[in-house]
Design a protein around this motif. Sequence first.
Motif, PDB file in Angstrom:
ATOM      1  N   LYS A  64      -9.470  -4.966   7.316  1.00 47.13           N
ATOM      2  CA  LYS A  64      -8.332  -5.655   6.897  1.00 47.13           C
ATOM      3  C   LYS A  64      -7.838  -6.556   7.947  1.00 47.13           C
ATOM      4  O   LYS A  64      -7.193  -7.639   7.504  1.00 47.13           O
ATOM      5  N   LYS A  72     -10.457 -14.437   0.318  1.00 50.25           N
ATOM      6  CA  LYS A  72     -11.177 -13.651   1.002  1.00 50.25           C
ATOM      7  C   LYS A  72     -10.945 -12.299   0.365  1.00 50.25           C
ATOM      8  O   LYS A  72     -10.052 -11.606   0.705  1.00 50.25           O
ATOM      9  N   THR A 106       0.769  -1.197  -0.044  1.00 58.92           N
ATOM     10  CA  THR A 106      -0.111  -0.248   0.035  1.00 58.92           C
ATOM     11  C   THR A 106       0.864   1.151  -0.053  1.00 58.92           C
ATOM     12  O   THR A 106       0.498   2.170  -0.863  1.00 58.92           O
ATOM     13  N   SER A 162      -3.091  -8.445   0.301  1.00 56.74           N
ATOM     14  CA  SER A 162      -3.020  -7.152  -0.218  1.00 56.74           C
ATOM     15  C   SER A 162      -4.235  -6.803  -0.677  1.00 56.74           C
ATOM     16  O   SER A 162      -5.176  -6.244   0.368  1.00 56.74           O
ATOM     17  N   LYS A 163      -5.160  -6.931  -1.537  1.00 55.33           N
ATOM     18  CA  LYS A 163      -6.463  -6.657  -1.822  1.00 55.33           C
ATOM     19  C   LYS A 163      -7.049  -7.845  -1.232  1.00 55.33           C
ATOM     20  O   LYS A 163      -7.925  -8.876  -2.144  1.00 55.33           O
ATOM     21  N   GLY A 164      -7.372  -8.016   0.070  1.00 53.65           N
ATOM     22  CA  GLY A 164      -7.977  -9.320   0.360  1.00 53.65           C
ATOM     23  C   GLY A 164      -6.792 -10.356   0.637  1.00 53.65           C
ATOM     24  O   GLY A 164      -5.383 -10.043   0.911  1.00 53.65           O
ATOM     25  N   TYR A 188      -9.086 -10.264   7.018  1.00 51.61           N
ATOM     26  CA  TYR A 188      -8.685 -10.976   5.764  1.00 51.61           C
ATOM     27  C   TYR A 188      -8.400 -12.411   5.898  1.00 51.61           C
ATOM     28  O   TYR A 188      -8.638 -13.122   5.301  1.00 51.61           O
ATOM     29  N   CYS A 214      -1.552  -5.713   8.238  1.00 50.82           N
ATOM     30  CA  CYS A 214      -2.186  -6.621   7.473  1.00 50.82           C
ATOM     31  C   CYS A 214      -2.189  -6.538   5.973  1.00 50.82           C
ATOM     32  O   CYS A 214      -3.017  -6.586   5.073  1.00 50.82           O
ATOM     33  N   GLU A 215      -0.772  -6.722   5.885  1.00 47.88           N
ATOM     34  CA  GLU A 215      -0.349  -6.847   4.621  1.00 47.88           C
ATOM     35  C   GLU A 215       0.937  -7.456   4.364  1.00 47.88           C
ATOM     36  O   GLU A 215       1.844  -7.601   5.324  1.00 47.88           O
ATOM     37  N   ASP A 231     -15.825  -3.092   0.429  1.00 49.82           N
ATOM     38  CA  ASP A 231     -16.442  -1.970   1.259  1.00 49.82           C
ATOM     39  C   ASP A 231     -17.100  -2.686   2.666  1.00 49.82           C
ATOM     40  O   ASP A 231     -17.834  -3.718   2.573  1.00 49.82           O
ATOM     41  N   SER A 287     -10.951  -8.359  -0.750  1.00 44.96           N
ATOM     42  CA  SER A 287     -11.464  -6.990   0.099  1.00 44.96           C
ATOM     43  C   SER A 287     -12.720  -6.444  -0.459  1.00 44.96           C
ATOM     44  O   SER A 287     -13.201  -6.763  -1.725  1.00 44.96           O
TER      45      SER A 287
END
Length: 665
Positions: free
Chosen positions: A640, A632, A530, A574-576, A643, A544-545, A636, A634
């Motif tokens: 995070k 899983k 991110t 990352s994105k989930g 995940y 959380c990444e 709205d 990401s």
Amino acid sequence: MADAKPGLVIGYNGVHPFSKVDLTDRSSVQELLRTLLDPLEPFFSPLKSRVRCPGATAVRFDQTASEVEGICRPLWGLACLLAGGGEYHGTQWWIDGIRAGTDPDSPEYWGYPRDNDQRMVEMCPLGYALAVAPVIWDSLTARERENVENWLGNSINEKNMPNTNWLWFRVFANLGLKKNGGKFSQDRLDADIEHLNTFYRGGGWSNDGPEGIHQMDYYSSSFAIHFLQLLYAKLAGEDEPERAAEFKKRAQECALDLVHYYDKEGRSIPFGRSVGYRFAMVSFWGAIAYAGIELPAPLTWGMVKGIVLRHFRWWQTQHDMWSSGGTLTIGYSYPNMYMAENYNSPGSPYWACLAFICLAVPETHPFWTSKEEDPWEVIPKVKALQQPGHIMSNLGGHCMLLSSGQACSYPMKGTHSKYGGFAYSSAYAYSVPPGLFTLEQYALASQLGLSDDGGEYWKTRRLSESRLNTRDGSPVLISLWSPFPDVKIKTYLLPPTEAAPNWHLRVHHILAGREVMTADGAFAISNQRTPDGRYLDPYDATRCEGTSPKLIGNYDLSTPEAWASGSQGAFAVSKGAVGIRALEPEGVGRTATLVNADPNSNLVESRTTIPTLQHTIKKGEAVWYVSAIYAKPSADGVAKESYLDGWDSPPTIPRWLKEELWVVT
């Protein structure tokens, strides 16, 4: 080509007008279409008969046919707009272009088609436009109408065509002339429809071809067959009520299957070829409204409207799919030639304009007057689709299909990844190989690869025999396939459950007649952290990444920190989050790592990593692999911190499967 006219230019921080439209109602969708048509203006030829979209890429047909695509494919959108009473300031461009393109004496004449000519495809949107937009035919002189008759009707009726959905294109060429009192062939039209009916397999589904081919992708629904059946039912229904009623009945049946291909975020599941047609993947839903179909319970018009508008809105977030001049590019979420078929010219993506069939639907129709609704609370969470051979799931924050047995009728580029993958997700798109050396280039997302040369070349599932079974009340897909003549594989695919919604199981029994390396890949996920977009670091629970084990570059594969045991597995966040774990006994000896896939291999994310289990099977060995794949996405409202909530609770192996694998303990 005339001197270039000023047009849209998207600069460093530019946002395409397509993304700025607030989609709420019919008029806003009309405006959305205009943002697609406007950027084409500078690329019209002097007499307007051709459009040369940016991108000097060649295709399997001639350059003139490529530029005929450029003018004819946007006609889908323009014709739907005009049919619904809308207006467009550039309508005359297309009228002038049709006039010049069909005139044998014009320097911009399109040329008569030969057998199996790409021009035949473009006759379909032209035929439909003639049928629903009287301004085109009414603007032509008697001589010009004769030219259109000769080019559109006489030429195509005398030629051979591929034994596929293409036959519908000839139907619409004749129908467009018929609707205007022009010369056409009713015999050819009827014969083509009767032959197309032999593609019907039941349950509402048509195959894209004759017996011996199993290909039921978006061509069976939104790109061609169902879509054109519904348009035909609308336009010819009064004269042919029985035929129209049958086409509508098929759509009613199929709708209850097709609703599973779209998720709450507005994404469709990318599956099969030609997904570069983008939002055309929802054209079926506008077509059922256009054809006046009564929806099957529990579907409502609010649900149908929601599928279409949410889908458009998702594409509005994909800011990299445009050329600098504002035209659609070859690709999916960004320009990508690796995924392109050999028939994708720069104008090819405008088949996406099929999605605007909803604009031909009157504004008083409940498609437009209903409030948007979600279908996902009333349709089954897991459903087996008999005809396409899919198990659909709407669990775990995305819609997903498990697939066995489909294949294109010819081995097109990347066909094993477009049809032969085990799982296809709306959140994590499939990946195609940008090269033919090493796992990084093969990018085996949701595929099992095998190599007999130490890891340079890899073979995956392309052709297989498959069947849908039911075990303990749940659907199971079983396929038999052989990447090498002496390597036999039986694969079981088990969908997510309510107890483990973010997991599905993939089980392989492998009989190896030669020594082979294996690589079992999870979904591909964005490989960008991110703060600055650099590759992911080792997993950091505070951010959380990251990945576990450590992600290593392409050329350093022996670092101990890059490997974990198969039971520990590998994941990336990352994105989930996505990951894969081995559930078979430790004695098998699989190991887990992250494959740093080559850039531009994935359809949605240009930089990805793929959690992967690897192993070597000795000649003469028989092994069982049990892979649990985690996903899983990401979204709205999804924190995070959640995940990886399910990562430490992989699904249990069902008793019936244990009985096939080992003695129950």
